[in-house]
Design a protein around this motif. Structure first.
Motif, PDB file in Angstrom:
ATOM      1  N   UNK A 286       0.835  -1.205   0.000  1.00 30.55           N
ATOM      2  CA  UNK A 286       0.000   0.000   0.000  1.00 30.55           C
ATOM      3  C   UNK A 286       0.870   1.256   0.000  1.00 30.55           C
ATOM      4  N   UNK A 287       1.878   1.287   0.854  1.00 27.13           N
ATOM      5  CA  UNK A 287       2.779   2.443   0.919  1.00 27.13           C
ATOM      6  C   UNK A 287       3.509   2.618  -0.409  1.00 27.13           C
ATOM      7  N   UNK A 288       3.985   1.537  -0.979  1.00 26.79           N
ATOM      8  CA  UNK A 288       4.659   1.616  -2.277  1.00 26.79           C
ATOM      9  C   UNK A 288       3.719   2.154  -3.358  1.00 26.79           C
ATOM     10  N   UNK A 289       2.498   1.650  -3.393  1.00 25.12           N
ATOM     11  CA  UNK A 289       1.525   2.112  -4.392  1.00 25.12           C
ATOM     12  C   UNK A 289       1.211   3.594  -4.206  1.00 25.12           C
ATOM     13  N   UNK A 290       1.046   4.025  -2.971  1.00 26.70           N
ATOM     14  CA  UNK A 290       0.747   5.446  -2.722  1.00 26.70           C
ATOM     15  C   UNK A 290       1.883   6.323  -3.219  1.00 26.70           C
ATOM     16  N   UNK A 291       3.118   5.955  -2.913  1.00 24.87           N
ATOM     17  CA  UNK A 291       4.240   6.784  -3.344  1.00 24.87           C
ATOM     18  C   UNK A 291       4.432   6.747  -4.854  1.00 24.87           C
ATOM     19  N   UNK A 292       4.134   5.640  -5.481  1.00 26.71           N
ATOM     20  CA  UNK A 292       4.194   5.606  -6.947  1.00 26.71           C
ATOM     21  C   UNK A 292       3.127   6.510  -7.554  1.00 26.71           C
ATOM     22  N   UNK A 293       1.931   6.486  -6.974  1.00 32.25           N
ATOM     23  CA  UNK A 293       0.858   7.355  -7.472  1.00 32.25           C
ATOM     24  C   UNK A 293       1.235   8.813  -7.264  1.00 32.25           C
ATOM     25  N   UNK A 294       1.809   9.127  -6.111  1.00 29.41           N
ATOM     26  CA  UNK A 294       2.223  10.502  -5.845  1.00 29.41           C
ATOM     27  C   UNK A 294       3.292  10.929  -6.846  1.00 29.41           C
ATOM     28  N   UNK A 295       4.312  10.096  -7.022  1.00 29.06           N
ATOM     29  CA  UNK A 295       5.424  10.466  -7.896  1.00 29.06           C
ATOM     30  C   UNK A 295       5.029  10.501  -9.368  1.00 29.06           C
ATOM     31  N   UNK A 296       4.407   9.441  -9.836  1.00 30.72           N
ATOM     32  CA  UNK A 296       4.084   9.349 -11.263  1.00 30.72           C
ATOM     33  C   UNK A 296       2.760  10.049 -11.583  1.00 30.72           C
TER      34      UNK A 296
END
Length: 183
Positions: free
Chosen positions: A30-40
């Motif tokens: 979940x944390x990885x997905x959130x940061x990917x969504x934020x970044x990309x």
């Protein structure tokens, strides 16, 4: 060896660990997905919003034209709160008959004064388009707003997901305690 230790600590949620629970793995993803969504996603949304806003503002600059006009009525004198006033003007659009309409002008102008008004392709009065510098600033603000919106939604959804996982872990600990407490 030391660099590997840092990496393994950073990726602790994914490595084999007897204390690792399924919820820990879910939280890590979940944390990885959130940061990917934020970044990309945030970058993409910001870029697209800024580009769209810049295109719209450039189109406005290209289609609107300044036209000389004559005031038909006097503009009231300036006051502490009003520096501009609505007056009736007459202008002749390119290739069309003379027209009249109301527009904002500086206060204190007299009838017969010449002003410049902005018209759209149909010859109707419109506002002055933003200049290139203003357009760049507006496009940047739209892009930043879109990026912040996507970031806020992603972080909010991630916080709700982590809260639900925490609640699930607490309930699991409660059930385990109920089983172990009598012993």
């Amino acid at each position: 060896m030391r660099a590997r230790g840092r990496t393994s600590r950073w990726l602790w949620r994914w490595r084999a660990n007897p204390l690792r629970r399924h919820d820990d793995v879910l939280e890590a993803w979940l944390v990885l997905a959130v940061w990917l969504i934020v970044a990309v996603g945030g970058t993409f949304a910001g870029f697209m919003a800024a580009r769209s806003a810049a295109d719209v503002l450039a189109h406005q600059r290209a289609e609107r034209a300044p036209v000389p006009a004559v005031l038909l009525t006097d503009a009231p004198q300036a006051s502490e709160t009003y520096r501009r006033a609505v007056v009736t003007v007459r202008w002749t659009p390119v290739g069309g008959p003379a027209r009249t309409g109301k527009t904002l002008v500086d206060a204190g102008r007299t009838a017969g004064s010449h002003v410049v008004v902005w018209t759209n392709p149909r010859g109707d009065l419109t506002t002055e388009p933003p200049g290139p510098t203003e357009s760049l600033a507006e496009a940047a603000l739209f892009g930043a707003g879109a990026a912040l919106g996507v970031t806020g939604l992603a972080l909010g959804a991630g916080a709700v997901g982590r809260c639900l996982l925490d609640r699930r872990r607490v309930e699991s600990w409660g059930r385990e305690w109920d089983q172990l407490a009598p012993h």
